[in-house]
Design an enzyme around this catalytic site. Structure first.
Site, mmCIF file in Angstrom:
data_model
loop_
_atom_site.group_PDB
_atom_site.id
_atom_site.type_symbol
_atom_site.label_atom_id
_atom_site.label_comp_id
_atom_site.label_asym_id
_atom_site.label_seq_id
_atom_site.Cartn_x
_atom_site.Cartn_y
_atom_site.Cartn_z
ATOM 1 N N GLU A 295 0.823 -1.214 0.000
ATOM 2 C CA GLU A 295 0.000 0.000 0.000
ATOM 3 C C GLU A 295 0.857 1.264 0.000
ATOM 4 O O GLU A 295 0.580 2.243 0.683
ATOM 5 C CB GLU A 295 -0.953 -0.002 1.194
ATOM 6 C CG GLU A 295 -1.898 -1.192 1.187
ATOM 7 C CD GLU A 295 -2.829 -1.219 2.376
ATOM 8 O OE1 GLU A 295 -3.976 -1.660 2.205
ATOM 9 O OE2 GLU A 295 -2.412 -0.804 3.472
ATOM 10 N N ASP A 374 -8.163 -9.671 2.683
ATOM 11 C CA ASP A 374 -8.083 -8.635 3.722
ATOM 12 C C ASP A 374 -9.308 -8.666 4.625
ATOM 13 O O ASP A 374 -10.177 -7.805 4.515
ATOM 14 C CB ASP A 374 -7.953 -7.257 3.059
ATOM 15 C CG ASP A 374 -7.500 -6.169 4.017
ATOM 16 O OD1 ASP A 374 -7.118 -6.494 5.149
ATOM 17 O OD2 ASP A 374 -7.540 -4.993 3.628
ATOM 18 N N GLU A 402 -13.191 -3.692 10.296
ATOM 19 C CA GLU A 402 -12.994 -2.771 9.174
ATOM 20 C C GLU A 402 -13.979 -3.012 8.042
ATOM 21 O O GLU A 402 -14.552 -2.065 7.498
ATOM 22 C CB GLU A 402 -11.556 -2.896 8.661
ATOM 23 C CG GLU A 402 -11.256 -2.010 7.469
ATOM 24 C CD GLU A 402 -9.823 -2.142 6.995
ATOM 25 O OE1 GLU A 402 -9.513 -1.587 5.923
ATOM 26 O OE2 GLU A 402 -9.011 -2.799 7.684
#
Length: 838
Positions: A295, A374, A402
């Site tokens: 990232e 993820d 998340e």
């Protein structure tokens, strides 16, 4: 009797008074004395264990117990607590059954079969673990005469906090950081002490206190010596050791060097010096966690070096101190081209790490997310968990929700974790459950250093995570890290009894609700292994199936008008199925063998593909989304049944959260179903999608909807609103009016509107010019999730006014008043016969 209000800070360690109705001679444990063995400095885990037992007896049983330091001073029924070595030093012996536990690091032994109860540990923190186990039984009313031993499955049982130096928490939904503020460590560390206490009670022994997207300023002299040192000192008496996340580029950003190349002599010396300073401040530091080359983060690949060279450079200066490097396997290219059918982010971990298997230093542990992408609502286990033979590994879970409702939705995650841990990876054709691979004396690799990490986002809110029910996930994580074969429902019911009391009605209702929560969330957020269909390009919270494709992040569904799903087969796809061992790969490769719940993870199929259930893929989507949302609609009513059985403060907090969740589940359902009906061109067999008989869309042209000072506007994600549009005020104030064509009766009125972070609009609902109720668009003050500045699936929400008596010809009016840039946006009104869900 009115229950006293509780704020949640004590969580499952509240030590609620045991009701007289469940007390027995056994569980009332008439203990008189606690003997604390050994010569302690007053700050050891053994000392803390004595304090916890004293507090527990006082609060649970209303009994005062005296602490003494030698056996001769004891009287009456006694609890003897201490390490095995200190117990043997008194001339005592334990039976042979205790040996397998007391010979293992952190193992403990309990024996309450005589008037001298034993709480013994192989080391000091193990004594504390045993004391917490003893108190858990006492608080749940399940205490009896027993012998019991326990030992952890693995030595690494850590938490990764994602706290930033400015006091914010990445993916934090429960307030500000307990650790940091304005670039430094906070002055008052009392909540850190309370956090360490919670961690110890579930067997967690390490915490990395800062975000993996690390700020190198934490390594400054003042932050280390006046900050990190104090945190470590606070946590140490609870057996919790402190670690740090490092920024790989710190040699440049902090050290002023021209490079962060791991083979550069100056860089090597920089990290040697840093490590010396860190250990001077915290001699028992557990080590470092690293996120690199992911990232946009710099890492060894940025300098043409291998991941092993980068990890080993950091591991070497840690070696004399016994420190570990946990090197995250979350390494991937976030600029992947979707045009290449072979590209697949799910392949990244194996591609980046397996060829380096024998090159990592002994004190490097590869930290592997439980699935290949993820923290999605459903993933297969990461194939890397079964591919590293020599390199030690730890699994990474996420308590921070998340992709799973961000703690505005109650979603109990332990059943998903349990499925991952129980999956058989079939290494060398032998049974190889993930949980056994991660257990030091089991599995095919028999790693000596392995275990568990979890991203946790506790903050300074009294609820810790922003939702009282979310704490079940933190509790369950600790329990599973200690003993991964434990049952998720059993763990949950222990947590409920400790958190809300032992009333069987309360335990049954909350257990049922939370055990339904993950299947329901999967139902309305994305199923058949397609991933969580949230907005991956923005806040990762609300629905946005369109965002899954056409981006470089690789969380693709490859959906088009003809079909959906990633072809991850070896024969025609990305080859991800082949990263698993042959017996598993054979299942994933063959569409006829792949279970329906992972079909779209491994295969691209037409919407008309028939599942093993007999339904087509698209019809399953419709049905699952409606069924999942329908289950969530029951949550508020199920919780309401506990009125008076849970204290008012926590009851109202949870009632508000569940009511919000119920409304947002409908937003999810409608958004996903509308999107795929439009894309596929295939109608729902039951004609539910876009066919809402009780709704009055406010943006659609209609002679029965009169807008005054309101105008239609486009919604950022069109599927998140009726016909892709909402209405909002043109100025400060406006009104929306509609005349009802209903049979006389009692109805529930629901208003769907948008609540953004750019203001706080105000609303009033009137019936024939008389007020039904008022509300404010202030959810950004009441919910902790990542809010949106747009009209979209994140900000779409609903409010109910129940039991309203209506008759044909009545006039409903909503008056909206803009607040800031939020122009009182509205979507529709639902006029629902009692018991109906539109």
């Amino acid at each position: 009797m009115t229950l006293p209000n509780e704020d949640g800070v004590a969580a499952w360690l509240r030590y609620g008074e045991l009701p007289a109705s469940v007390r027995t001679a056994a569980n009332s444990a008439a203990v008189d004395t606690i003997v604390v063995l050994g010569d302690h400095n007053g700050k050891s885990p053994v000392t803390v264990a004595g304090q916890e037992l004293t507090d527990g007896f006082r609060n649970i049983l209303g009994r005062t117990v005296t602490i003494v330091n030698n056996l001769s001073a004891a009287s009456g029924t006694t609890i003897i607590i201490g390490t095995l070595s200190d117990y043997k030093a008194t001339g005592q012996a334990v039976n042979n059954d205790a040996s397998p536990f007391l010979s293992h690091e952190d193992g403990y032994w309990l024996d309450t079969t005589s008037d001298k109860h034993l709480v013994l540990g192989s080391n000091e923190r193990a004594v504390l673990y045993g004391a917490f186990d003893y108190l858990s039984r006492l608080a749940q009313g399940t205490f009896s005469a027993f012998t019991f031993g326990s030992r952890p499955s693995a030595p690494i049982r850590w938490i990764n906090q994602w706290d930033n130096m400015d006091g914010s928490i990445e993916r934090g939904y429960g307030g500000k950081s307990l650790f940091f503020t304005d670039g430094r460590i906070v002055d008052n560390l009392e909540r850190v002490r309370q956090y360490a206490r919670l961690m110890a009670s579930i067997g967690l022994n390490g915490i990395v206190i800062n975000n993996v997207n690390a700020n190198a300023s934490l390594l400054g002299e003042d932050n280390l010596n006046n900050g990190v040192r104090r945190i470590a000192d606070i946590m140490r008496p609870y057996g919790v050791r402190t670690g740090l996340a490092l920024n790989f580029d710190a040699p440049r950003t902090l050290g002023g060097l021209e490079t962060s190349d791991p083979l550069d002599a100056g860089v090597v010396k920089f990290w040697e010096d840093v490590t010396k300073r860190v250990y001077a401040a915290v001699p028992d530091l557990i080590g470092y966690t690293i996120k690199a080359n992911s990232e946009g983060q710099p890492g060894p690949l940025s300098y043409g070096r291998t991941l092993a060279e980068g990890a080993n450079m950091l591991a070497k200066p840690l070696e004399p101190y016994g420190g570990l490097v946990l090197y995250r396997a979350f390494v991937y290219d976030h600029h992947l081209s979707e045009a290449d059918p072979k590209n697949d982010r799910a392949n990244a971990a194996v591609d980046f790490f397996t060829h380096l298997d024998e090159q990592f230093a002994e004190n490097v542990v590869v930290q592997i997310k439980f699935g290949p992408i993820d923290f999605q609502v459903r993933e297969p286990p990461s194939p890397l968990l079964a591919r590293l033979k020599k390199t030690r590994a730890a699994i990474e879970f996420m308590v921070a929700q998340e992709y799973m409702g961000q703690q505005s939705h109650a979603v109990y995650l332990a059943p998903e974790w349990q499925e991952i841990l129980a999956f058989d990876m079939r290494v060398n054709g032998q049974q190889s459950l993930v949980r056994d691979i991660l257990t030091t004396d089991k599995g095919p690799f028999t790693w000596s250093t392995t275990g568990y990490t979890a991203v946790v986002n506790v903050g300074n809110d009294s609820t810790w995570l922003g939702h009282h029910l979310a704490m079940a996930n933190l509790y369950a994580y600790g329990r599973l890290a200690w003993r991964p074969s434990d049952d998720a429902k059993d763990i949950l019911e222990d947590w409920i009894r400790l958190t809300f009391g032992v009333d069987p009605t309360v335990v049954s209702a909350i257990s049922s609700l939370l055990m339904d929560s993950w299947p329901a969330y999967e139902g309305h957020s994305g199923n058949l292994g397609v991933q969580t269909l949230c907005d991956i390009l923005y806040t990762h919270y609300g629905p946005s199936p369109a965002s899954q494709d056409g981006n470089g992040w690789g969380q693709w569904t490859r959906a088009d008008s003809q079909g959906i799903g990633m072809d991850r087969s070896v024969a025609t796809g990305t080859g991800n199925a082949g990263q698993y061992h042959p017996e598993v790969a054979t299942v994933w490769e063959d569409i006829s063998k792949t279970p329906d719940n992972l079909l779209l993870w491994f295969h691209h199929v037409p919407y008309t593909h028939v599942l093993k259930s007999g339904k087509t893929v698209i019809q399953h989507f419709y049905d699952a989304h409606y069924e999942g949302a329908a289950t969530v609609q029951t949550f508020p009513q199920r919780w309401a049944s506990l009125k008076g059985k849970v204290d008012d403060a926590r009851f109202e907090h949870i009632a508000f959260k569940l009511a919000y969740q119920a409304g947002h589940a409908i937003v999810w359902r409608d958004s996903v179903c509308r999107f795929y009906q439009t894309m596929s061109g295939i109608e729902d067999d039951q004609k539910r999608v876009n066919n809402h008989k009780w709704r009055i869309p406010l943006a659609a042209p209609s002679p029965n909807v009169v807008l005054v000072g309101y105008e239609p506007v486009a919604v950022r994600l069109p599927e998140a609103a009726s016909d892709g549009k909402a209405v909002q005020t043109t100025g400060e104030t406006g009104s929306v009016k509609t005349t009802l064509d209903v049979e006389d009766g009692t109805y529930d009125l629901a208003v769907n509107y948008f609540d953004t972070l750019v203001g706080r609009a105000k609303y009033e609902l009137l019936l024939n010019d008389k007020s039904v109720g008022k509300w404010e668009g202030n959810l950004q003050d009441r919910l902790g999730h990542d809010f949106s500045e747009y009209l979209d699936g994140h900000s779409a929400t609903r409010i109910y006014f129940r039991g309203v008596v209506l008759k044909k010809g009545d006039v409903l009016t909503i008056v909206g008043r803009a607040g800031g840039k939020e122009k009182a946006p509205l979507d529709y009104i639902s006029v629902l016969p009692e018991g109906e869900v539109d």
